[in-house]
Design an enzyme around this catalytic site. Structure first.
Site, PDB file in Angstrom:
ATOM      1  CG  ASP A   1     108.456  -7.618  76.842  1.00 48.49           C
ATOM      2  OD1 ASP A   1     108.451  -8.459  75.923  1.00 48.49           O
ATOM      3  OD2 ASP A   1     109.497  -7.078  77.283  1.00 48.49           O
ATOM      4  CG  ASP A  10     109.601  -9.711  72.654  1.00 46.31           C
ATOM      5  OD1 ASP A  10     109.988 -10.841  72.316  1.00 46.31           O
ATOM      6  OD2 ASP A  10     110.367  -8.874  73.160  1.00 46.31           O
ATOM      7  CG  ASP A  24     110.528 -10.702  78.268  1.00 45.33           C
ATOM      8  OD1 ASP A  24     110.087 -11.866  78.418  1.00 45.33           O
ATOM      9  OD2 ASP A  24     110.850 -10.231  77.161  1.00 45.33           O
ATOM     10  NE  ARG A  41     113.233 -16.240  73.962  1.00 41.28           N
ATOM     11  CZ  ARG A  41     113.616 -15.044  73.509  1.00 41.28           C
ATOM     12  NH1 ARG A  41     113.042 -13.958  73.994  1.00 41.28           N
ATOM     13  NH2 ARG A  41     114.554 -14.939  72.584  1.00 41.28           N
TER      14      ARG A  41
END
Length: 517
Positions: free
Chosen positions: A161, A190, A194, A243
């Site tokens: 991340d 990734d 997040d 996302r």
């Protein structure tokens, strides 16, 4: 199960491993802080001021950043860390201390609070090094680039991340940053942004997220529903598979963003998530809003968005797109004030303002980017947070505190809440410790635009960092450091609170004066 993501990227960003650098944190004589002030949900729950009022240090390595954190008096001592240069694996090592909990190969903001990290000078680039926020609060990250952080392959950092937050995180403002990868999960990357395991009151503003399989998530699984109260505004999402964000169970406010080339899906509200989606511009993308890859429905309220060359899948199974004619299926109440640009000008406004090294420009809410000027101790205006100013002396007009009521968080022996509204400079209020809050209150709504905090003799200069709060709704009206006259947008309220969050001794407030203008 989530279907495999077909990663389609235009170009991989070049990366370079730089040699180890000497880890030195240099104190900066003139105090500084983040430019502007927090917006959105980061203004709630007491507000987000980062390291305002604390020491400012300059760092050019990851180890120097950790050293600055570990050299503080406590884990909550405010600090502003100005970063210049490239932070990489070669110069990022663990540092130990009582006020920090750091690690190798990642910028670790763990079990700490009251931190600002801001890129300065020629810019700050975190190259293959992620920023990890865990069990932390009141964090500001501004004007930095984080790129090519991997969870597999070599080198790895932060679970792949760019910025990751987890485990009881509160009040984070990430502003004017560039987060980018060079591929998706199959290439070792990734998410870019997040949040999981009880992360709340976060704002991502004026930032660029690009060239990644995953933009970011709120909640790591269908059962991780303790996250939320997140605002996304004036961001560019470009060349991303999905996302933007994925929202599980929380509340998100998403406005004035430009979405360009989303390949699989965009805003994925699922598992009870609720998203208010306003005045965004979606362009050359697919399935930009809906519930995807699950049969656990999410919800959305839509208004004023533009869909430019957007394609939609047919509903069925675990695919439930909001389009081709998106309609609201819930109503989301937003507890803070904000100004929105019209959707048609969003691409141009975002082009001029979003990302690191753009001059930290912001919109005035009328499609016109503005260049704020940094100040030593007080925020620069944004559409929802006008500039507070602190000046010596005494303002003109009627002191509304005379005849009003007062209370506070605590009081030291021999002091009284009423002493701050008696017009007598020889009496005062002090908190039981080095920090605390004092309030002036009225029986009916009263308009206030200026307060004057006057310190008692023998304690002048003791007050460090502070916040002014509208006690009625928790909104932060101003923040900064040092006593004096503090101005902010005229506000009708029943109770105004002066919260001392840092001091160099025992504060003594002789008078808390309030004025309409």
């Amino acid at each position: 199960m989530r279907r495999p993501v077909a990663v389609r990227l235009q170009a991989a960003l070049a990366t370079a491993a730089l040699g180890a650098a000497v880890a030195v944190a240099l104190p900066v004589p003139q105090a500084s802080a983040a430019v502007g002030s927090a917006t959105g949900y980061a203004t709630r729950n007491g507000g987000t001021t980062g390291g305002a009022g604390g020491q400012t240090v300059r760092a050019s390595t990851g180890t120097a950043i950790h050293t600055a954190l570990c050299n503080r008096a406590s884990s909550s001592t405010p600090i502003v860390i100005e970063v210049q240069g490239t932070i990489n694996h070669g110069n990022t090592s663990k540092v130990s201390g009582g006020s920090c909990n750091t690690a190798d190969d990642v910028i670790e903001l763990k079990q700490i609070s009251n931190i600002t990290i801001i890129g300065v000078g020629g810019g700050a680039v975190f190259d293959q090094i992620g920023i990890h926020v865990r069990e932390a609060s009141n964090i500001i990250i501004q004007n930095v680039t984080v790129r090519n952080v991997k969870k597999s392959g070599s080198p790895t950092s932060n679970g792949g991340d760019a910025i990751g937050m987890e485990s009881n995180v509160r009040n984070v403002w990430v502003d004017h940053v560039t987060l980018e990868a060079s591929g998706g999960e199959s290439e070792g990357f990734d998410g870019l942004f997040d949040m999981k395991n009880n992360t709340q009151y976060v704002t991502l503003s004026y930032s660029t997220l690009r060239n990644s399989g995953r933009g970011g998530l709120i909640g790591s699984s269908e059962s991780d529903r303790s996250n939320g109260y997140v605002t996304f505004h004036h961001n560019l999402y470009q060349n991303i598979d999905s996302r933007t964000p994925l929202l599980r169970g929380g509340i998100a406010h998403i406005y004035n963003n430009h979405y360009l080339s989303l390949h699989e899906s965009g805003i994925n509200s699922r598992a009870g998530g609720q998203a208010k989606v306003e005045n965004n511009y979606f362009e050359d993308s697919k399935d930009v809003l809906g519930t995807f890859y699950t049969d656990e429905a999410g919800y959305w309220q839509v208004n004023g968005n533009i869909f430019d060359n957007v394609t939609w899948s047919s509903p069925g199974g675990d695919t439930n797109p909001a389009g081709p004619n998106p309609r609201s299926n819930t109503s989301v109440s937003i507890p803070y004030s904000y100004s929105m640009d019209g959707a048609s000008c969003v691409p141009d406004v975002v082009r001029q303002t979003a990302g690191a090294n753009k001059g930290i420009r912001v919109s005035d809410g009328r499609c016109s980017p503005q260049t704020p000027a940094p100040t030593p101790s007080n925020p620069t205006p944004t559409p929802s947070n006008p500039t507070p100013t602190t000046t010596p002396g005494q303002p003109g007009g009627t002191n509304l505190s005379i005849g009003a009521g007062s209370d506070g968080s605590s009081k030291a022996s021999g002091t009284s809440y009423g002493n701050v509204r008696d017009g007598d400079m020889s009496t005062y209020w002090s908190p039981a410790g080095s920090t605390g809050s004092i309030s002036i209150k009225w029986g009916s709504a009263t308009t206030v635009s200026r307060i004057n905090i006057r310190e008692a003799s023998g304690a002048v200069g003791a007050i460090g960092s502070w916040r002014v709060l509208n006690h009625d709704n928790g909104a932060v009206l101003a923040s900064g450091s040092g006593a004096g006259v503090i101005s902010f947008a005229a506000t009708s309220l029943r109770k105004v609170t002066f919260e001392i969050t840092g001091s160099s001794g025992t504060p003594r407030v002789a008078e808390f004066e309030t004025y309409a203008g």
